[in-house]
Design an enzyme around this catalytic site. Sequence first.
Site, short mmCIF file in Angstrom:
data_model
loop_
_atom_site.label_atom_id
_atom_site.label_comp_id
_atom_site.label_asym_id
_atom_site.label_seq_id
_atom_site.Cartn_x
_atom_site.Cartn_y
_atom_site.Cartn_z
N GLY A 11 0.84 -1.21 0.00
CA GLY A 11 0.00 0.00 0.00
C GLY A 11 0.87 1.25 0.00
O GLY A 11 1.81 1.34 0.78
N ARG A 72 1.13 -5.05 -5.49
CA ARG A 72 1.15 -6.27 -4.68
C ARG A 72 1.37 -7.39 -5.69
O ARG A 72 0.73 -7.42 -6.73
CB ARG A 72 -0.17 -6.44 -3.94
CG ARG A 72 -0.51 -5.21 -3.06
CD ARG A 72 -1.54 -5.53 -2.03
NE ARG A 72 -2.25 -4.36 -1.55
CZ ARG A 72 -1.98 -3.71 -0.41
NH1 ARG A 72 -1.00 -4.12 0.37
NH2 ARG A 72 -2.68 -2.67 -0.04
N ASP A 103 4.94 -4.41 6.22
CA ASP A 103 5.58 -5.65 6.70
C ASP A 103 5.52 -6.79 5.68
O ASP A 103 6.41 -7.63 5.65
CB ASP A 103 5.07 -6.07 8.08
CG ASP A 103 3.60 -6.39 8.10
OD1 ASP A 103 2.90 -6.07 7.13
OD2 ASP A 103 3.15 -6.96 9.11
N THR A 125 3.88 2.96 5.74
CA THR A 125 2.49 2.56 5.67
C THR A 125 1.66 3.48 6.55
O THR A 125 2.11 3.83 7.66
CB THR A 125 2.27 1.09 6.13
OG1 THR A 125 0.88 0.91 6.47
CG2 THR A 125 3.09 0.70 7.34
N ASP A 127 -0.75 2.69 8.18
CA ASP A 127 -1.28 1.93 9.32
C ASP A 127 -0.42 2.04 10.59
O ASP A 127 -0.89 1.72 11.68
CB ASP A 127 -1.40 0.44 8.95
CG ASP A 127 -2.46 0.20 7.91
OD1 ASP A 127 -3.29 1.09 7.70
OD2 ASP A 127 -2.46 -0.89 7.30
N ASP A 129 1.92 0.14 11.62
CA ASP A 129 1.82 -1.17 12.28
C ASP A 129 3.05 -2.06 12.04
O ASP A 129 2.92 -3.27 11.87
CB ASP A 129 0.56 -1.90 11.79
CG ASP A 129 0.60 -2.21 10.31
OD1 ASP A 129 1.44 -1.63 9.59
OD2 ASP A 129 -0.21 -3.04 9.85
N ARG A 171 -6.93 -2.55 8.73
CA ARG A 171 -7.53 -3.90 8.78
C ARG A 171 -7.16 -4.61 10.06
O ARG A 171 -7.99 -5.24 10.70
CB ARG A 171 -7.06 -4.72 7.58
CG ARG A 171 -7.99 -4.62 6.40
CD ARG A 171 -7.69 -5.68 5.38
NE ARG A 171 -6.41 -5.44 4.75
CZ ARG A 171 -6.23 -5.20 3.45
NH1 ARG A 171 -7.26 -5.19 2.65
NH2 ARG A 171 -5.04 -5.00 2.96
#
Length: 319
Positions: A11, A72, A103, A125, A127, A129, A171
């Site tokens: 992403g 991706r 990741d 990212t 996120d 995360d 997510r």
Amino acid sequence: MKKIAVLTSGGDAPGMNAAVRAVVRKAIYEGLEVAGVFNGYQGLIEGKVESLQLGSVGDIIQRGGTMLRSARSAEFKTKDGQAKAIEQLKKNDIEGLVVIGGDGSFRGAWELTKAGIPCVCVPATIDNDINGTDFTIGFDTALNTVIDAIDKIRDTATSHERMFIIEVMGRDAGDLALWSGLAGGAETILVPEEKYNIDTIVERLKSGTGRGKKHSIIVVAEGVMSGSELASLLIEQAGIETRVSVLGHIQRGGSPSARDRVIASQFGARAVEVLMQGSGGFAIGMRNHELIEYELQEVFVKSEEKDMSMYELSKELSI
Ligand code: ADP
Ligand code: F6P
């Protein structure tokens, strides 16, 4: 090491361009040749490799997205795909690779490192995360995009005395929901890391209404449930009517914040320094405001503990 390459994968995130710029400029500053791989690992398999010069990365520091494009790639997850990628790297005399992504992209880089191509990873990212780093490139910009949306929605929520649900990305990770909810003064925040209880949510909303509150903001991370699912639950269980806003991919775009540009520049330059040491298998990050490199494998170890102090704080401040 004479020649390295850089790619962006997974992403996209605002600030990826600033990181690419830093890798290219730092590599050239250090006397290395540098190539860009277009379209992530899929592009690598297909040999989309181009030599980059100082000017190739001019005028991109302020731009969202990634000039190298992202992708991706299911094929790269296979041994066959990885072998094709390695063949392309060898064909182009590339001795090391900087991977900018999340990741999943780091796992790909680990496969290449094990196969003898040293890789160093830069976390990017929205996120936020990635284990081992406090911040990832893109998170700050996305956070500010979400806060801007919350503030605007709050205006109309106040005028019409309505309750709003705002669905944000994430997510598996709740940082974007949590930080934006806290900074935007949301009454309720739902994150994947914490089990929700619909009765508690209803109780909070009702107690707010009971003391004269005319509007409420609920921020929900997409990984918990969709905004419309939550709206249906609230109607079914308590007859509470809400409006729903899904922020979607707006969160991934836009000019990177100053903070994202700065960390992207620091991460990108450090990645080149670490790669020049030879072995690869490292991630770059920020811990307690300090720029660090750490073993790539640390990223893949799921930490059991999650600091939920901000979540608790948000509950205390939105009583
Ligand atoms: P992100 O990097 O943002 O987490 P993805 O999880 O989609 O995004 O990963 C990006 C790409 O990295 C994938 O499309 C795939 O090509 C590669 N990748 C992900 N996981 C692995 C893995 N276990 N082994 C090899 N490559 C992987
Ligand atoms: O990993 C970043 C992220 O933006 C997630 O928050 C989101 O769930 C996902 O990517 C969306 O991916 P795509 O753009 O492939 O739908």
